[in-house]
Design a protein around this motif. Structure first.
Motif, PDB file in Angstrom:
ATOM      1  N   MET A  28       0.849  -1.201   0.000  1.00  0.00           N
ATOM      2  CA  MET A  28       0.000   0.000   0.000  1.00  0.00           C
ATOM      3  C   MET A  28       0.886   1.253   0.000  1.00  0.00           C
ATOM      4  SD  MET A  28      -2.901  -1.215   2.787  1.00  0.00           S
ATOM      5  CE  MET A  28      -4.124  -0.015   2.306  1.00  0.00           C
ATOM      6  N   HIS A  29       0.291   2.347  -0.387  1.00  0.00           N
ATOM      7  CA  HIS A  29       0.977   3.650  -0.373  1.00  0.00           C
ATOM      8  C   HIS A  29      -0.136   4.691  -0.491  1.00  0.00           C
ATOM      9  CE1 HIS A  29       3.567   7.004  -1.270  1.00  0.00           C
ATOM     10  NE2 HIS A  29       4.636   6.288  -1.526  1.00  0.00           N
ATOM     11  N   PRO A  30      -0.153   5.709   0.378  1.00  0.00           N
ATOM     12  CA  PRO A  30      -1.233   6.705   0.270  1.00  0.00           C
ATOM     13  C   PRO A  30      -1.130   7.572  -0.980  1.00  0.00           C
ATOM     14  CG  PRO A  30       0.368   7.350   1.949  1.00  0.00           C
ATOM     15  CD  PRO A  30       0.745   5.967   1.506  1.00  0.00           C
ATOM     16  N   ALA A  31       0.111   7.633  -1.543  1.00  0.00           N
ATOM     17  CA  ALA A  31       0.392   8.484  -2.707  1.00  0.00           C
ATOM     18  C   ALA A  31       0.211   9.963  -2.319  1.00  0.00           C
ATOM     19  CB  ALA A  31      -0.458   8.088  -3.894  1.00  0.00           C
ATOM     20  N   PRO A  32       0.841  10.903  -3.009  1.00  0.00           N
ATOM     21  CA  PRO A  32       1.615  10.697  -4.238  1.00  0.00           C
ATOM     22  C   PRO A  32       2.890   9.897  -3.989  1.00  0.00           C
ATOM     23  CG  PRO A  32       1.858  12.968  -3.468  1.00  0.00           C
ATOM     24  CD  PRO A  32       0.811  12.341  -2.602  1.00  0.00           C
ATOM     25  N   VAL A  33       3.283   9.179  -5.034  1.00  0.00           N
ATOM     26  CA  VAL A  33       4.415   8.267  -4.964  1.00  0.00           C
ATOM     27  C   VAL A  33       5.646   8.925  -5.570  1.00  0.00           C
ATOM     28  CG1 VAL A  33       5.280   6.118  -5.979  1.00  0.00           C
ATOM     29  CG2 VAL A  33       2.943   6.216  -5.096  1.00  0.00           C
ATOM     30  N   ASN A  34       6.790   8.792  -4.894  1.00  0.00           N
ATOM     31  CA  ASN A  34       8.072   9.127  -5.530  1.00  0.00           C
ATOM     32  C   ASN A  34       8.603   7.837  -6.131  1.00  0.00           C
ATOM     33  OD1 ASN A  34       8.338  11.884  -4.544  1.00  0.00           O
ATOM     34  ND2 ASN A  34       8.845  11.017  -2.558  1.00  0.00           N
ATOM     35  N   ARG A  35       8.292   7.610  -7.402  1.00  0.00           N
ATOM     36  CA  ARG A  35       8.741   6.362  -8.037  1.00  0.00           C
ATOM     37  C   ARG A  35      10.267   6.298  -8.035  1.00  0.00           C
ATOM     38  NH1 ARG A  35       4.759   3.615 -11.877  1.00  0.00           N
ATOM     39  NH2 ARG A  35       2.759   4.637 -11.433  1.00  0.00           N
ATOM     40  N   ASN A  36      10.764   5.115  -7.712  1.00  0.00           N
ATOM     41  CA  ASN A  36      12.210   4.835  -7.659  1.00  0.00           C
ATOM     42  C   ASN A  36      12.914   5.556  -6.512  1.00  0.00           C
ATOM     43  OD1 ASN A  36      12.071   3.055  -9.859  1.00  0.00           O
ATOM     44  ND2 ASN A  36      12.120   4.800 -11.266  1.00  0.00           N
ATOM     45  N   VAL A  37      12.134   6.058  -5.539  1.00  0.00           N
ATOM     46  CA  VAL A  37      12.736   6.538  -4.298  1.00  0.00           C
ATOM     47  C   VAL A  37      12.262   5.587  -3.191  1.00  0.00           C
ATOM     48  CG1 VAL A  37      13.104   8.469  -2.711  1.00  0.00           C
ATOM     49  CG2 VAL A  37      12.761   8.915  -5.150  1.00  0.00           C
ATOM     50  N   GLU A  38      11.021   5.787  -2.674  1.00  0.00           N
ATOM     51  CA  GLU A  38      10.562   4.857  -1.629  1.00  0.00           C
ATOM     52  C   GLU A  38       9.964   3.569  -2.210  1.00  0.00           C
ATOM     53  OE1 GLU A  38       9.103   7.924  -1.877  1.00  0.00           O
ATOM     54  OE2 GLU A  38       6.982   7.580  -2.314  1.00  0.00           O
ATOM     55  N   ILE A  39       9.641   3.566  -3.483  1.00  0.00           N
ATOM     56  CA  ILE A  39       9.084   2.351  -4.101  1.00  0.00           C
ATOM     57  C   ILE A  39       9.489   2.331  -5.574  1.00  0.00           C
ATOM     58  CG2 ILE A  39       6.863   3.525  -4.501  1.00  0.00           C
ATOM     59  CD1 ILE A  39       5.497   0.766  -4.033  1.00  0.00           C
ATOM     60  N   ASP A  40       9.898   1.139  -6.027  1.00  0.00           N
ATOM     61  CA  ASP A  40      10.343   1.038  -7.420  1.00  0.00           C
ATOM     62  C   ASP A  40       9.159   1.187  -8.377  1.00  0.00           C
ATOM     63  OD1 ASP A  40      12.939   0.721  -6.662  1.00  0.00           O
ATOM     64  OD2 ASP A  40      13.215  -1.244  -7.608  1.00  0.00           O
ATOM     65  N   ASP A  41       9.465   1.771  -9.506  1.00  0.00           N
ATOM     66  CA  ASP A  41       8.467   1.962 -10.552  1.00  0.00           C
ATOM     67  C   ASP A  41       7.697   0.663 -10.837  1.00  0.00           C
ATOM     68  OD1 ASP A  41       7.228   3.397 -12.581  1.00  0.00           O
ATOM     69  OD2 ASP A  41       8.698   2.777 -14.075  1.00  0.00           O
ATOM     70  N   ALA A  42       8.419  -0.439 -10.992  1.00  0.00           N
ATOM     71  CA  ALA A  42       7.777  -1.710 -11.367  1.00  0.00           C
ATOM     72  C   ALA A  42       6.923  -2.276 -10.240  1.00  0.00           C
ATOM     73  CB  ALA A  42       8.843  -2.724 -11.762  1.00  0.00           C
ATOM     74  N   VAL A  43       7.151  -1.827  -9.008  1.00  0.00           N
ATOM     75  CA  VAL A  43       6.403  -2.368  -7.865  1.00  0.00           C
ATOM     76  C   VAL A  43       5.074  -1.635  -7.682  1.00  0.00           C
ATOM     77  CG1 VAL A  43       6.517  -2.778  -5.356  1.00  0.00           C
ATOM     78  CG2 VAL A  43       8.566  -3.060  -6.762  1.00  0.00           C
ATOM     79  N   VAL A  44       5.016  -0.375  -8.123  1.00  0.00           N
ATOM     80  CA  VAL A  44       3.816   0.446  -7.892  1.00  0.00           C
ATOM     81  C   VAL A  44       2.564  -0.242  -8.430  1.00  0.00           C
ATOM     82  CG1 VAL A  44       2.686   2.643  -8.453  1.00  0.00           C
ATOM     83  CG2 VAL A  44       5.116   2.618  -7.873  1.00  0.00           C
ATOM     84  N   GLU A  45       2.684  -0.855  -9.606  1.00  0.00           N
ATOM     85  CA  GLU A  45       1.502  -1.477 -10.210  1.00  0.00           C
ATOM     86  C   GLU A  45       1.664  -2.985 -10.361  1.00  0.00           C
ATOM     87  OE1 GLU A  45      -0.507   0.992 -13.298  1.00  0.00           O
ATOM     88  OE2 GLU A  45       1.197   2.342 -12.964  1.00  0.00           O
ATOM     89  N   CYS A  46       2.455  -3.601  -9.485  1.00  0.00           N
ATOM     90  CA  CYS A  46       2.602  -5.060  -9.549  1.00  0.00           C
ATOM     91  C   CYS A  46       1.342  -5.721  -8.985  1.00  0.00           C
ATOM     92  CB  CYS A  46       3.857  -5.512  -8.794  1.00  0.00           C
ATOM     93  SG  CYS A  46       3.719  -5.359  -7.009  1.00  0.00           S
ATOM     94  N   SER A  47       1.234  -7.036  -9.125  1.00  0.00           N
ATOM     95  CA  SER A  47      -0.028  -7.715  -8.811  1.00  0.00           C
ATOM     96  C   SER A  47      -0.394  -7.618  -7.328  1.00  0.00           C
ATOM     97  CB  SER A  47       0.056  -9.179  -9.235  1.00  0.00           C
ATOM     98  OG  SER A  47       1.147  -9.785  -8.580  1.00  0.00           O
ATOM     99  N   ARG A  48       0.585  -7.497  -6.447  1.00  0.00           N
ATOM    100  CA  ARG A  48       0.260  -7.422  -5.015  1.00  0.00           C
ATOM    101  C   ARG A  48       0.064  -5.980  -4.523  1.00  0.00           C
ATOM    102  NH1 ARG A  48       3.296 -10.570  -1.804  1.00  0.00           N
ATOM    103  NH2 ARG A  48       4.488 -11.737  -3.314  1.00  0.00           N
ATOM    104  N   SER A  49       0.250  -5.024  -5.411  1.00  0.00           N
ATOM    105  CA  SER A  49       0.028  -3.629  -5.027  1.00  0.00           C
ATOM    106  C   SER A  49      -1.461  -3.298  -5.097  1.00  0.00           C
ATOM    107  CB  SER A  49       0.797  -2.701  -5.981  1.00  0.00           C
ATOM    108  OG  SER A  49       0.296  -1.381  -5.850  1.00  0.00           O
TER     109      SER A  49
END
Ligand code: CP
Length: 301
Positions: free
Chosen positions: A259-280
């Motif tokens: 989970m993440h409340p967003a906004p997301v800093n992609r590739n800082v606290e969470i990798d780009d590929a993880v943001v929309e992976c199946s368990r996200s």
């Protein structure tokens, strides 16, 4: 239909001081609203809602507006940058001004912590907290619990790791207060300069490896705008120590959700590929924000 009556009861300033039953009744009502197929059900016809954002927002502001419009309310939006706040008008005078014009309910986001309670006591309309400083963000936590209940059912015994900038996080605080009422075990993971020592008695600080061994891994945005001197010299260094990288995400248990409340800093606290992976469930959280805020607005008016 909920039956809260007084302005105080209809307001929602935080989750720390409201009961588990009250929270569950909001979640149940959100479930009702989510199940409706009609986009607009005008139970708030003839009611005026004002969204007052003294700090920037995308998700909260638009999902409140969506919720209000789906309930048939008349919606007014206020942003401080285009208002008399720029001329020095106070938050109190702004809210009193809108109240005096006949607004029925105010949704409010504030930069400072600790002023909302007093403000709510001085006005005669219900106020809904859309995030105040690092104090609380109750509707975010409600949508987080709603999302978790949809995945896991009962929250009792669930382990929830909240990772990142705890110190500045109103989301961490609201989630902590609410999850504890439901018997979930919250643990934090953060570098020393992002910890909130006053919360340690309610949630232990654990290592990153330990934090990954949980049912829910909730990543928090590194609030770059609030850190004038950081522990980390670069985003890459933060990611290396505290980021949910692809490698770390691959080590999570099969049932663990991200989970993440967003906004997301992609590739800082969470990798780009993880943001929309199946368990996200990050975008499910955003969807769930609308029925949650429908329930909260219906309760408020
Ligand atoms: N999660 C959240 O509060 O996002 P916004 O700041 O965009 O409203």
């Amino acid at each position: 239909m909920m039956t809260a009556t007084s302005i105080k009861e209809r307001s929602l300033l935080g989750l720390k001081d409201i009961s588990r039953d009250e929270i569950q009744s909001i979640l149940n009502r959100a479930s009702y609203w989510e199940a409706q197929t009609d986009k607009v059900i005008p139970v708030l016809n003839q009611k005026f809602a004002v969204n007052m954002f003294f700090e920037n927002s995308t998700r909260t502001r638009f999902s409140f507006e969506m919720a209000e419009k789906r309930l048939g309310a008349e919606v007014m939006n206020f942003t401080s940058a285009s208002s008399s706040v720029e001329k020095g008008e106070s938050i109190y005078d702004t809210v009193r001004t809108l109240e005096s014009m006949g607004v029925d309910v105010g949704v409010i986001r504030l930069k400072p912590s600790g002023v909302l309670q007093e403000l709510a006591e001085r006005v005669s309309i219900p106020l809904v907290n859309a995030g105040d400083g690092n104090n609380e963000h109750p509707t975010q936590a409600l949508l987080d619990l709603y999302t978790m209940q949809k995945v896991f059912g009962d929250l009792n015994g669930l382990t929830v790791s909240i990772i990142g900038d705890i110190k500045h996080s109103r989301v961490a605080r609201s989630d902590l207060w609410a999850l504890r009422k439901f018997g979930a075990r919250v643990q934090f993971c953060a570098p020393v300069n992002m910890q909130a020592p006053e919360l340690a008695e309610y949630a232990p600080y654990v290592s990153m490896d330990q934090a990954l061994k949980s049912d829910v891994v909730m990543m928090l945005r590194v609030q770059l705008e609030r850190h004038h001197q950081g522990l980390f010299s670069s985003n890459a260094q933060y990611r290396e120590h505290y980021g949910l990288t692809e490698e770390r995400a691959a080590r999570l248990s099969g049932h663990t959700i991200i989970m993440h409340p967003a906004p997301v800093n992609r590739n800082v606290e969470i990798d780009d590929a993880v943001v929309e992976c199946s368990r996200s469930v990050i975008f499910h959280q955003m969807s769930n924000g609308v029925p949650i805020r429908m329930a909260v607005m219906e309760r408020a008016i």
